[in-house]
Design a protein around this motif. Structure first.
Motif, PDB file in Angstrom:
ATOM      1  N   GLN A 204      49.272  -3.839  37.729  1.00 36.61           N
ATOM      2  CA  GLN A 204      49.098  -5.231  37.118  1.00 36.61           C
ATOM      3  C   GLN A 204      50.375  -5.404  36.274  1.00 36.61           C
ATOM      4  OE1 GLN A 204      46.589  -7.659  36.854  1.00 36.61           O
ATOM      5  NE2 GLN A 204      48.209  -8.564  35.785  1.00 36.61           N
ATOM      6  N   ILE A 205      50.949  -6.275  36.626  1.00 40.72           N
ATOM      7  CA  ILE A 205      52.183  -7.039  35.801  1.00 40.72           C
ATOM      8  C   ILE A 205      51.456  -7.899  34.865  1.00 40.72           C
ATOM      9  CG2 ILE A 205      54.395  -7.827  35.733  1.00 40.72           C
ATOM     10  CD1 ILE A 205      54.129  -5.395  37.151  1.00 40.72           C
ATOM     11  N   ALA A 206      51.675  -7.670  33.431  1.00 40.19           N
ATOM     12  CA  ALA A 206      51.204  -8.602  32.348  1.00 40.19           C
ATOM     13  C   ALA A 206      52.200  -9.199  31.529  1.00 40.19           C
ATOM     14  CB  ALA A 206      50.147  -8.018  31.492  1.00 40.19           C
ATOM     15  N   VAL A 207      52.659 -10.268  31.736  1.00 40.61           N
ATOM     16  CA  VAL A 207      54.058 -10.818  31.040  1.00 40.61           C
ATOM     17  C   VAL A 207      53.661 -11.265  29.742  1.00 40.61           C
ATOM     18  CG1 VAL A 207      55.928 -12.523  31.225  1.00 40.61           C
ATOM     19  CG2 VAL A 207      55.146 -11.407  33.347  1.00 40.61           C
ATOM     20  N   PRO A 208      54.369 -10.593  28.770  1.00 39.31           N
ATOM     21  CA  PRO A 208      53.848 -11.070  27.305  1.00 39.31           C
ATOM     22  C   PRO A 208      53.696 -12.465  27.253  1.00 39.31           C
ATOM     23  CG  PRO A 208      55.629  -9.177  27.265  1.00 39.31           C
ATOM     24  CD  PRO A 208      55.587  -9.877  28.686  1.00 39.31           C
ATOM     25  N   SER A 209      52.789 -12.866  26.213  1.00 38.18           N
ATOM     26  CA  SER A 209      52.533 -14.256  26.007  1.00 38.18           C
ATOM     27  C   SER A 209      51.900 -14.697  24.897  1.00 38.18           C
ATOM     28  CB  SER A 209      51.610 -14.964  27.288  1.00 38.18           C
ATOM     29  OG  SER A 209      51.417 -16.265  27.092  1.00 38.18           O
ATOM     30  N   ARG A 210      52.518 -15.556  23.931  1.00 39.33           N
ATOM     31  CA  ARG A 210      51.653 -16.194  22.982  1.00 39.33           C
ATOM     32  C   ARG A 210      51.030 -15.131  22.045  1.00 39.33           C
ATOM     33  NH1 ARG A 210      48.743 -20.235  26.782  1.00 39.33           N
ATOM     34  NH2 ARG A 210      50.630 -21.340  27.455  1.00 39.33           N
ATOM     35  N   GLU A 211      51.824 -13.979  21.709  1.00 39.82           N
ATOM     36  CA  GLU A 211      51.367 -12.977  20.911  1.00 39.82           C
ATOM     37  C   GLU A 211      51.013 -12.965  19.610  1.00 39.82           C
ATOM     38  OE1 GLU A 211      55.066 -10.384  22.418  1.00 39.82           O
ATOM     39  OE2 GLU A 211      53.370  -9.142  22.999  1.00 39.82           O
ATOM     40  N   GLY A 212      51.402 -14.107  18.859  1.00 39.92           N
ATOM     41  CA  GLY A 212      51.170 -14.548  17.515  1.00 39.92           C
ATOM     42  C   GLY A 212      49.748 -14.996  17.465  1.00 39.92           C
ATOM     43  N   ILE A 213      49.079 -15.221  18.661  1.00 40.75           N
ATOM     44  CA  ILE A 213      47.951 -15.687  18.510  1.00 40.75           C
ATOM     45  C   ILE A 213      46.458 -14.791  18.715  1.00 40.75           C
ATOM     46  CG2 ILE A 213      46.056 -17.367  19.912  1.00 40.75           C
ATOM     47  CD1 ILE A 213      48.536 -18.974  20.771  1.00 40.75           C
ATOM     48  N   ASP A 214      45.560 -14.765  17.758  1.00 39.31           N
ATOM     49  CA  ASP A 214      44.498 -13.574  17.933  1.00 39.31           C
ATOM     50  C   ASP A 214      43.958 -13.262  19.051  1.00 39.31           C
ATOM     51  OD1 ASP A 214      45.250 -13.198  15.039  1.00 39.31           O
ATOM     52  OD2 ASP A 214      43.383 -14.326  14.508  1.00 39.31           O
ATOM     53  N   ALA A 215      43.695 -14.407  19.896  1.00 44.42           N
ATOM     54  CA  ALA A 215      42.754 -14.236  21.276  1.00 44.42           C
ATOM     55  C   ALA A 215      43.881 -13.425  22.101  1.00 44.42           C
ATOM     56  CB  ALA A 215      42.550 -15.763  21.935  1.00 44.42           C
ATOM     57  N   TYR A 216      45.124 -13.550  22.101  1.00 39.30           N
ATOM     58  CA  TYR A 216      45.921 -12.887  23.016  1.00 39.30           C
ATOM     59  C   TYR A 216      46.244 -11.448  22.525  1.00 39.30           C
ATOM     60  CZ  TYR A 216      46.844 -17.397  25.126  1.00 39.30           C
ATOM     61  OH  TYR A 216      46.832 -18.428  25.768  1.00 39.30           O
ATOM     62  N   GLN A 217      46.367 -11.263  21.326  1.00 41.52           N
ATOM     63  CA  GLN A 217      46.384  -9.977  20.868  1.00 41.52           C
ATOM     64  C   GLN A 217      45.020  -9.063  21.058  1.00 41.52           C
ATOM     65  OE1 GLN A 217      46.977 -10.318  16.578  1.00 41.52           O
ATOM     66  NE2 GLN A 217      48.965 -11.267  17.118  1.00 41.52           N
ATOM     67  N   ASP A 218      43.905  -9.784  20.908  1.00 39.65           N
ATOM     68  CA  ASP A 218      42.900  -9.094  21.331  1.00 39.65           C
ATOM     69  C   ASP A 218      42.457  -8.703  22.903  1.00 39.65           C
ATOM     70  OD1 ASP A 218      41.973  -9.391  18.894  1.00 39.65           O
ATOM     71  OD2 ASP A 218      40.523 -11.136  18.875  1.00 39.65           O
ATOM     72  N   LEU A 219      43.112  -9.680  23.659  1.00 40.25           N
ATOM     73  CA  LEU A 219      42.928  -9.481  25.155  1.00 40.25           C
ATOM     74  C   LEU A 219      43.851  -8.379  25.377  1.00 40.25           C
ATOM     75  CD1 LEU A 219      42.354 -10.479  28.363  1.00 40.25           C
ATOM     76  CD2 LEU A 219      44.420 -11.744  27.986  1.00 40.25           C
ATOM     77  N   ARG A 220      45.231  -8.038  24.963  1.00 40.83           N
ATOM     78  CA  ARG A 220      45.863  -7.098  25.326  1.00 40.83           C
ATOM     79  C   ARG A 220      45.357  -5.745  25.015  1.00 40.83           C
ATOM     80  NH1 ARG A 220      52.031  -5.798  22.739  1.00 40.83           N
ATOM     81  NH2 ARG A 220      52.484  -3.614  23.949  1.00 40.83           N
ATOM     82  N   ASP A 221      44.614  -5.718  23.768  1.00 42.10           N
ATOM     83  CA  ASP A 221      43.929  -4.460  23.655  1.00 42.10           C
ATOM     84  C   ASP A 221      42.779  -3.955  24.385  1.00 42.10           C
ATOM     85  OD1 ASP A 221      45.649  -4.403  21.099  1.00 42.10           O
ATOM     86  OD2 ASP A 221      43.942  -4.929  19.862  1.00 42.10           O
ATOM     87  N   GLU A 222      42.244  -4.853  24.763  1.00 42.19           N
ATOM     88  CA  GLU A 222      40.945  -4.983  25.733  1.00 42.19           C
ATOM     89  C   GLU A 222      41.580  -4.426  27.176  1.00 42.19           C
ATOM     90  OE1 GLU A 222      36.657  -6.842  26.822  1.00 42.19           O
ATOM     91  OE2 GLU A 222      38.168  -7.927  25.583  1.00 42.19           O
ATOM     92  N   VAL A 223      42.531  -4.999  27.663  1.00 46.47           N
ATOM     93  CA  VAL A 223      43.267  -4.554  28.964  1.00 46.47           C
ATOM     94  C   VAL A 223      43.764  -3.229  28.813  1.00 46.47           C
ATOM     95  CG1 VAL A 223      44.971  -5.065  30.590  1.00 46.47           C
ATOM     96  CG2 VAL A 223      43.655  -7.116  29.637  1.00 46.47           C
ATOM     97  N   GLU A 224      44.384  -3.087  27.767  1.00 41.80           N
ATOM     98  CA  GLU A 224      44.930  -1.648  27.496  1.00 41.80           C
ATOM     99  C   GLU A 224      43.911  -0.482  27.603  1.00 41.80           C
ATOM    100  OE1 GLU A 224      47.722  -1.868  24.636  1.00 41.80           O
ATOM    101  OE2 GLU A 224      49.282  -3.017  25.776  1.00 41.80           O
ATOM    102  N   ARG A 225      42.789  -0.599  26.976  1.00 43.96           N
ATOM    103  CA  ARG A 225      41.706   0.156  26.762  1.00 43.96           C
ATOM    104  C   ARG A 225      41.098   0.289  28.014  1.00 43.96           C
ATOM    105  NH1 ARG A 225      36.657   0.277  27.256  1.00 43.96           N
ATOM    106  NH2 ARG A 225      36.607  -2.366  27.689  1.00 43.96           N
TER     107      ARG A 225
END
Length: 447
Positions: free
Chosen positions: A283-304
């Protein structure tokens, strides 16, 4: 004109930006020796106009606060979720709207300052929906086109927006408004009729459907490169030469259905339908809109979830899921397509999805399978893909399994048909069709 220039500054020099919009538009602008107006990706700095790869680039300055409120705020925490089926709740804040209005005005002024008399101005995407009206007010001589790269929501959804009339009026000042799918055009027309009490013919605005495409020749050039093919071989070898290599290539965005495909993949391993010793998911996940809470939450959930799956099915010396949170160059991305057996495009909502079109183009003459969400615009054209409702995890599991075990001769035939479809309507034909419609007409434009 688009929100961003097609370049990023790295270590003092300019390099092409990743992303579907840039890969689609840059060849068109270069071919027409045109100008591109957009933000340079740098806060609180005035950058002088410059030339890059056959394009004249005109940077628009944004402060850090303006970028936060206009881009991260109104564009991507208000409009983006509103236009993507309310996957997360839109936020409506008046300061964000004021910033959106002010930045749109600055973009319009940049066009007004550089456009020749009678010029063709092509405005792109949801960040700049007020710009057509702002330009029209001062430059009635120019032809204005607007292309909406993302879905346009049903009127019942769009009606939530407190500033809905301003958005619709901003767009209706364009001569031509283009959408990816018929449903988007219909949604827009219904919004105009029900919310403004007006229709396209009253505004002399043409509404058209122009499904965006890719630069086919550039993709084929990369597939013929020995260097690119060597990267593909090395990539697969580094993963242990799995019998089946499954690939996802996306921005890290909640609309892309990355969590859905990971859950489906885990269940396939759990059910024994895929062998973790013989199967690898990248899975390639290109960083996107990292200043937005929903994107930070998604990153944490995907990595978990990636860690959880590897903990269950991986070994000390071999992961079953490989997750890369980074950007890749165009040639490296093509190498990934060449290395993979299956591409997963499981968008919950997508305007088009050019990754799907790139994959089938790169796989010409080869086997390979595309699992494609019916909620991506590409599903209207790539009917030989394994089409799926990504919300249906059972159906998604079956689709991934079907793609993993498809007979090579069947896979080649499907790829050939889809590649021919993309080849018949590449990005240059897309641009020609839109720009031809944008030329001054001798009769009133119809709806």
């Amino acid at each position: 004109m688009a929100n961003r220039l097609p370049v990023d500054r790295r270590e003092g020099s300019w390099e092409p930006s990743p992303g579907g919009l840039v890969s689609a538009l840059a060849p068109v602008v270069s071919a027409h020796r045109g100008a591109w107006i957009g933000w340079a990706g740098i806060h609180d700095e005035d950058v002088e106009p410059f030339e890059f790869d056959g394009m004249s680039l005109f940077p628009v300055a944004l402060s850090h606060d303006e970028h936060h409120q206009y881009y991260e705020g109104f564009s991507n925490a208000t409009l983006w979720p509103l236009y993507h089926d309310l996957i997360v709740a839109p936020q409506y804040h008046r300061p964000w709207w004021k910033a959106y209005y002010a930045v749109n005005s600055r973009f319009a002024e940049a066009v007004i300052a550089v456009a020749a008399h009678g010029a063709t101005v092509w405005v792109h995407d949801y960040h700049l929906q007020l710009v057509p009206d702002m330009i029209r007010a001062q430059r009635p001589d120019v032809q204005i086109g607007f292309f909406n790269h993302i879905p346009f929501p049903p009127v019942e959804q769009f009606a939530q927006l407190p500033w809905r009339d301003s958005i619709l009026n901003g767009l209706l000042s364009a001569d031509v408004i283009g959408f990816q799918r018929e449903s988007d055009a219909t949604n827009f027309q219904q919004s105009c009729l029900r919310l403004l009490g007006t229709s396209c013919e009253h505004r002399r605005t043409k509404i058209g459907v122009y499904p965006i495409s890719i630069d086919v020749d550039e993709v084929l050039r990369a597939t013929e490169s020995e260097a690119v093919n060597e990267v593909a071989r090395r990539f697969r070898s580094d993963l242990g030469d799995p019998a089946t290599l499954i690939l996802g290539v996306d921005r890290l965005d909640y609309t892309k259905g990355i969590l859905h495909r990971l859950h489906a993949f885990e269940e396939l391993l759990e059910d024994g339908l895929l062998d973790p010793k013989e199967t690898c998911f990248v899975q390639i996940a290109v960083p996107s809109r990292e200043g937005i809470d929903a994107y930070q939450d998604l990153r944490d959930e995907v990595e978990r979830l990636v860690g959880h799956i590897n903990g269950r099915f991986g070994t000390l010396d071999r992961s079953v899921v490989h997750y890369f949170h980074r950007s890749y160059s165009a040639d490296s991305t093509i190498a990934l397509y060449l290395a993979a057996d299956v591409l997963l495009v499981t968008s919950l909502r997508d305007g088009m999805n050019l990754v799907a079109k790139e994959f089938v183009t790169a796989r010409q003459g080869r086997a390979g399978a595309l699992v494609l969400s019916e909620f991506a615009g590409a599903a209207d054209e790539l009917r030989q893909a394994v089409l799926v409702n990504p919300h249906d995890i059972t159906g998604l599991k079956h689709a991934i399994h079907q793609a993993a075990i498809i007979r090579p001769e069947d896979a080649r035939a499907r790829i050939a048909t889809m590649a021919a479809t993309v080849g018949d309507y590449d990005v240059h034909q897309w641009a020609r069709d839109f720009l031809d419609d944008l030329q001054p007409a001798t009769a009133p434009a119809d709806c």
